[in-house]
Design a protein around this motif. Sequence first.
Motif, PDB file in Angstrom:
ATOM      1  N   PRO A   1       0.800  -1.225   0.000  1.00 18.37           N
ATOM      2  CA  PRO A   1       0.000   0.000   0.000  1.00 18.37           C
ATOM      3  C   PRO A   1       0.837   1.282   0.000  1.00 18.37           C
ATOM      4  O   PRO A   1       0.363   2.334  -0.442  1.00 18.37           O
ATOM      5  CB  PRO A   1      -0.821  -0.131   1.294  1.00 18.37           C
ATOM      6  CG  PRO A   1      -0.979  -1.601   1.476  1.00 18.37           C
ATOM      7  CD  PRO A   1       0.325  -2.191   1.026  1.00 18.37           C
ATOM      8  N   VAL A   2       2.075   1.202   0.479  1.00 18.27           N
ATOM      9  CA  VAL A   2       2.957   2.374   0.453  1.00 18.27           C
ATOM     10  C   VAL A   2       3.173   2.844  -0.983  1.00 18.27           C
ATOM     11  O   VAL A   2       3.233   4.050  -1.267  1.00 18.27           O
ATOM     12  CB  VAL A   2       4.306   2.053   1.120  1.00 18.27           C
ATOM     13  CG1 VAL A   2       5.307   3.185   0.910  1.00 18.27           C
ATOM     14  CG2 VAL A   2       4.110   1.796   2.606  1.00 18.27           C
ATOM     15  N   ASP A   3       3.287   1.896  -1.909  1.00 18.73           N
ATOM     16  CA  ASP A   3       3.524   2.250  -3.304  1.00 18.73           C
ATOM     17  C   ASP A   3       2.337   2.977  -3.916  1.00 18.73           C
ATOM     18  O   ASP A   3       2.508   3.864  -4.758  1.00 18.73           O
ATOM     19  CB  ASP A   3       3.862   0.992  -4.098  1.00 18.73           C
ATOM     20  CG  ASP A   3       5.150   0.357  -3.613  1.00 18.73           C
ATOM     21  OD1 ASP A   3       6.229   0.846  -3.984  1.00 18.73           O
ATOM     22  OD2 ASP A   3       5.070  -0.605  -2.839  1.00 18.73           O
ATOM     23  N   SER A   4       1.144   2.621  -3.477  1.00 15.02           N
ATOM     24  CA  SER A   4      -0.044   3.334  -3.955  1.00 15.02           C
ATOM     25  C   SER A   4      -0.034   4.774  -3.471  1.00 15.02           C
ATOM     26  O   SER A   4      -0.357   5.703  -4.224  1.00 15.02           O
ATOM     27  CB  SER A   4      -1.316   2.625  -3.478  1.00 15.02           C
ATOM     28  OG  SER A   4      -1.385   1.313  -3.986  1.00 15.02           O
ATOM     29  N   ALA A   5       0.351   4.975  -2.200  1.00 17.54           N
ATOM     30  CA  ALA A   5       0.438   6.336  -1.661  1.00 17.54           C
ATOM     31  C   ALA A   5       1.501   7.144  -2.395  1.00 17.54           C
ATOM     32  O   ALA A   5       1.308   8.337  -2.687  1.00 17.54           O
ATOM     33  CB  ALA A   5       0.745   6.275  -0.171  1.00 17.54           C
ATOM     34  N   LEU A   6       2.630   6.510  -2.703  1.00 18.70           N
ATOM     35  CA  LEU A   6       3.687   7.191  -3.452  1.00 18.70           C
ATOM     36  C   LEU A   6       3.230   7.534  -4.871  1.00 18.70           C
ATOM     37  O   LEU A   6       3.539   8.620  -5.386  1.00 18.70           O
ATOM     38  CB  LEU A   6       4.924   6.299  -3.516  1.00 18.70           C
ATOM     39  CG  LEU A   6       6.012   6.508  -2.473  1.00 18.70           C
ATOM     40  CD1 LEU A   6       7.135   5.508  -2.698  1.00 18.70           C
ATOM     41  CD2 LEU A   6       6.560   7.924  -2.489  1.00 18.70           C
TER      42      LEU A   6
END
Length: 300
Positions: A209-214
């Motif tokens: 999910p961090v990659d989606s936020a990025l």
Amino acid sequence: MDTKRLDLNLLVTLETLLVEQNVTKAAARLNLSQPAVSAQLNRLRHEFDDPLLIPAQRGMTPTAKAMELLDPLRQALDQVRATVVSHRNFDPAEAKLTVSIACTDYLQAVVVKPLVVELRMRAPGVRVALRNLDVPQLDAQMARGDVDLALMTPQAASPSLRTRHLFNERYVLIGRRKHPRLREGITVEEFAEMDQVIVSLDGGGFVTPVDSALADLGHRRNAVLSAASFLFVPEIVSYSDFVALVPERLVRDRADKLMVIDCPFPVEGFAVGMVWHERCHGHGGQRWIREAIVSLMAHT
């Protein structure tokens, strides 16, 4: 409702029916016949002026009113049970007990490690058996007695299991001390460019999910290593120029080897709690273990 006519046994039956959502299973737990439980359910429907449980393809489905009743009903009955059994004191110093705990390796390090140290001092006859957390199988494992207690995100547990919140966790960014590029106040762009270790609990994944936020911020991070365990991450980071986002409690005692800073953009954390089955709820030793964990986490 005329509370003068209300039988406490009816409330116990209602609690069991709402947990089991099946008349036959509820009857078995209550040591009553199925017709007797059905008759009590009819009385409860009349008292609450609500169907409470509606026949479904498998078992029964609680109505909205029934779901509203479950938590306050449990709390009230728990107070009654606690009063009734208060004389049955569990003596941790003398007790012989094995408790089976299911959790991730992160929670083994953060919760179970201090618990075991505490037990050796206060309850030396209590043993802990650790199991890997298998959320889809947890309900069945607990019903069989294979698992007594799970440490996990409470929201992921089956509604039929009991839960208690322990703490909220957040992610922090770590790197080795004297890392050439890591510092307080780094930008999102600088973060994305660093060689990163990520954790994929299923194994092998490079997207979280961090990659989606990025991506929403217009960036893509440089993930060079995917680990299946959080415990491995601080060690590899401390001996390299890799950085990683990890739960904060995991690295609280690593200040000698790691630099720990806030993530340069908002990252959603998670809740940690205890989950257990009804069969363990009233057991004095199990209750003492749960309270010991609550006390430990309140002071860490």
